[in-house]
Enzyme design. Sequence first.
Site, PDB file in Angstrom:
ATOM      1  N   CYS A  48     -39.636  37.318 -49.544  1.00 27.07           N
ATOM      2  CA  CYS A  48     -38.338  37.065 -48.539  1.00 27.07           C
ATOM      3  C   CYS A  48     -37.286  37.272 -49.516  1.00 27.07           C
ATOM      4  CB  CYS A  48     -38.134  35.678 -48.213  1.00 27.07           C
ATOM      5  SG  CYS A  48     -36.689  35.205 -47.046  1.00 27.07           S
ATOM      6  N   CYS A  54     -32.432  30.265 -50.741  1.00 31.49           N
ATOM      7  CA  CYS A  54     -32.442  29.536 -49.651  1.00 31.49           C
ATOM      8  C   CYS A  54     -33.509  28.198 -50.029  1.00 31.49           C
ATOM      9  CB  CYS A  54     -33.329  30.337 -48.742  1.00 31.49           C
ATOM     10  SG  CYS A  54     -33.899  29.248 -47.261  1.00 31.49           S
ATOM     11  N   CYS A  57     -37.849  27.511 -48.885  1.00 33.96           N
ATOM     12  CA  CYS A  57     -38.924  27.564 -49.668  1.00 33.96           C
ATOM     13  C   CYS A  57     -39.033  27.383 -51.254  1.00 33.96           C
ATOM     14  CB  CYS A  57     -39.705  29.043 -49.537  1.00 33.96           C
ATOM     15  SG  CYS A  57     -40.152  29.329 -47.976  1.00 33.96           S
ATOM     16  N   CYS A 132     -37.088  35.570 -42.195  1.00 38.93           N
ATOM     17  CA  CYS A 132     -37.707  34.101 -42.517  1.00 38.93           C
ATOM     18  C   CYS A 132     -39.225  34.602 -42.466  1.00 38.93           C
ATOM     19  CB  CYS A 132     -37.372  33.304 -41.497  1.00 38.93           C
ATOM     20  SG  CYS A 132     -37.984  31.409 -42.022  1.00 38.93           S
ATOM     21  N   GLN A 235     -46.218  17.842 -34.806  1.00 41.58           N
ATOM     22  CA  GLN A 235     -46.554  18.639 -36.151  1.00 41.58           C
ATOM     23  C   GLN A 235     -45.887  19.924 -36.525  1.00 41.58           C
ATOM     24  OE1 GLN A 235     -48.507  17.190 -38.687  1.00 41.58           O
ATOM     25  NE2 GLN A 235     -48.971  15.321 -37.204  1.00 41.58           N
ATOM     26  N   PHE A 262     -48.814   4.250 -34.971  1.00 41.85           N
ATOM     27  CA  PHE A 262     -47.876   5.180 -35.258  1.00 41.85           C
ATOM     28  C   PHE A 262     -48.176   6.708 -34.628  1.00 41.85           C
ATOM     29  CE2 PHE A 262     -48.294   2.600 -39.138  1.00 41.85           C
ATOM     30  CZ  PHE A 262     -47.248   2.047 -39.122  1.00 41.85           C
ATOM     31  N   GLU A 282     -46.638   2.823 -30.777  1.00 43.52           N
ATOM     32  CA  GLU A 282     -45.573   3.552 -31.110  1.00 43.52           C
ATOM     33  C   GLU A 282     -44.262   2.735 -30.954  1.00 43.52           C
ATOM     34  OE1 GLU A 282     -42.937   5.978 -32.465  1.00 43.52           O
ATOM     35  OE2 GLU A 282     -45.023   6.381 -32.932  1.00 43.52           O
ATOM     36  N   ASP A 328     -51.073   7.511 -38.741  1.00 41.21           N
ATOM     37  CA  ASP A 328     -50.114   8.466 -39.274  1.00 41.21           C
ATOM     38  C   ASP A 328     -48.915   7.976 -39.466  1.00 41.21           C
ATOM     39  OD1 ASP A 328     -49.236  10.822 -40.008  1.00 41.21           O
ATOM     40  OD2 ASP A 328     -49.483  11.672 -37.751  1.00 41.21           O
ATOM     41  N   CYS A 354     -47.992  12.218 -44.655  1.00 38.97           N
ATOM     42  CA  CYS A 354     -47.170  13.390 -45.193  1.00 38.97           C
ATOM     43  C   CYS A 354     -46.687  12.887 -46.492  1.00 38.97           C
ATOM     44  CB  CYS A 354     -46.081  13.423 -43.985  1.00 38.97           C
ATOM     45  SG  CYS A 354     -45.113  12.023 -43.745  1.00 38.97           S
TER      46      CYS A 354
END
Length: 396
Positions: A48, A54, A57, A132, A235, A262, A282, A328, A354
């Site tokens: 890119c 940017c 990334c 992108c 996701q 969650f 949740e 999660d 995550c």
Amino acid sequence: MSEEVIRIAAKGDGVTASGRHVPGGVPGDVVNDDGTLSPGPHHATPPCRHFGTCGGCQLQQADEEALRSFVTERVAFAAEGQEIAVGELLPTHLSPPRTRRRATLHGLRAGQGAVLGFRERGSHRIVDMKECHILLPQLFDLVAPLRVLVAKHAERQPVDIELTAIDQGIDCTVKGIAAEGLAATEAMLDFARDHSLARLSLDRGYGPETVWEPVPATVTLAEVAVPFPHGSFLQPTADGESALAEDARAFVGDAATIADLFSGLGTFAFSLVEGRKVLAVEAARDAHLACKAAANMRGLQVHSLHRDLFRNPLQADEAGRFGAILLDPPRAGAREQVAQIAASTATRVAYISCNPQSWAKDARTLIEAGFRLEKLRPVGQFRWSTHVELTSYFTR
């Protein structure tokens, strides 16, 4: 004295054996005596034109092997840092380029036009996106039209635009454009119609207000169409979601009852429900109601519970009633909830995370309570980013 880069650190710098951090370095690169970097066999040409400016990334200079090693090591080192033995380190999953299905772009009027894109790394300045390599093509196709929209209708303050690919097309929420008056409202409707948006919403500071939604917005999770409330978590890639769900199914095994904690919209609940009963817990009311409505519509054995697991975690006696527990949590982890699971009689836990660091602390709590980490899989849905995810399976 020259040194070779041996790994990539958590924030994306290359690291030598002596601990020297080298911006842009990847394993196999050589740091010369004068501080310059000689590219090695795993140093790739960033695809890119915006890379380096940017903030979207950080690792386009790493080839596929180096990128995979980085994701793997981030997860493996997190377990090692808490002295957790890994039964089996499963192959790392990496999402391909141009598969990101949700993103928040930033726009600003500039002269007679506008700039639109991600922010520069460590800055509020906006990179005017011309290409992108992470976004789905249908998301990127909206960049140029949205730039024109910002130029025509934005004031002088920045504009935030949330884009999500859902069943009906692109869900677009614009924050920072008031669009007051009949002409401005008609322009927004024309934009939504001309670009076949699934939904267009404006946030004037009081939350999103839908101005265009020809049919109810939904997202399909495990073949179940679920209502998609504004700002709901999804996701980042479809292939990543499939990989996580596949592990979840394998980890819970033949358990007849599952607590999905969650649970969000039901990403895992709906993939696990066949032949079982699932409790989906949740805290976000909109997500809870969407999951409940979808389950009721299909007559599925997914029982939704609206409960804040940070303030009111599932208690030990409750957790012990389920054949398997899946969680999660957000990036902060689930310290209080994991403590209750550790104190329960539960014997099977699937933990999707995550954040390897918060996961490792929670995993230590489970280990100290007699669990074993049977399987661990690193996941890189945010390609070329330092953001890393994982799936894990504990038994006791």
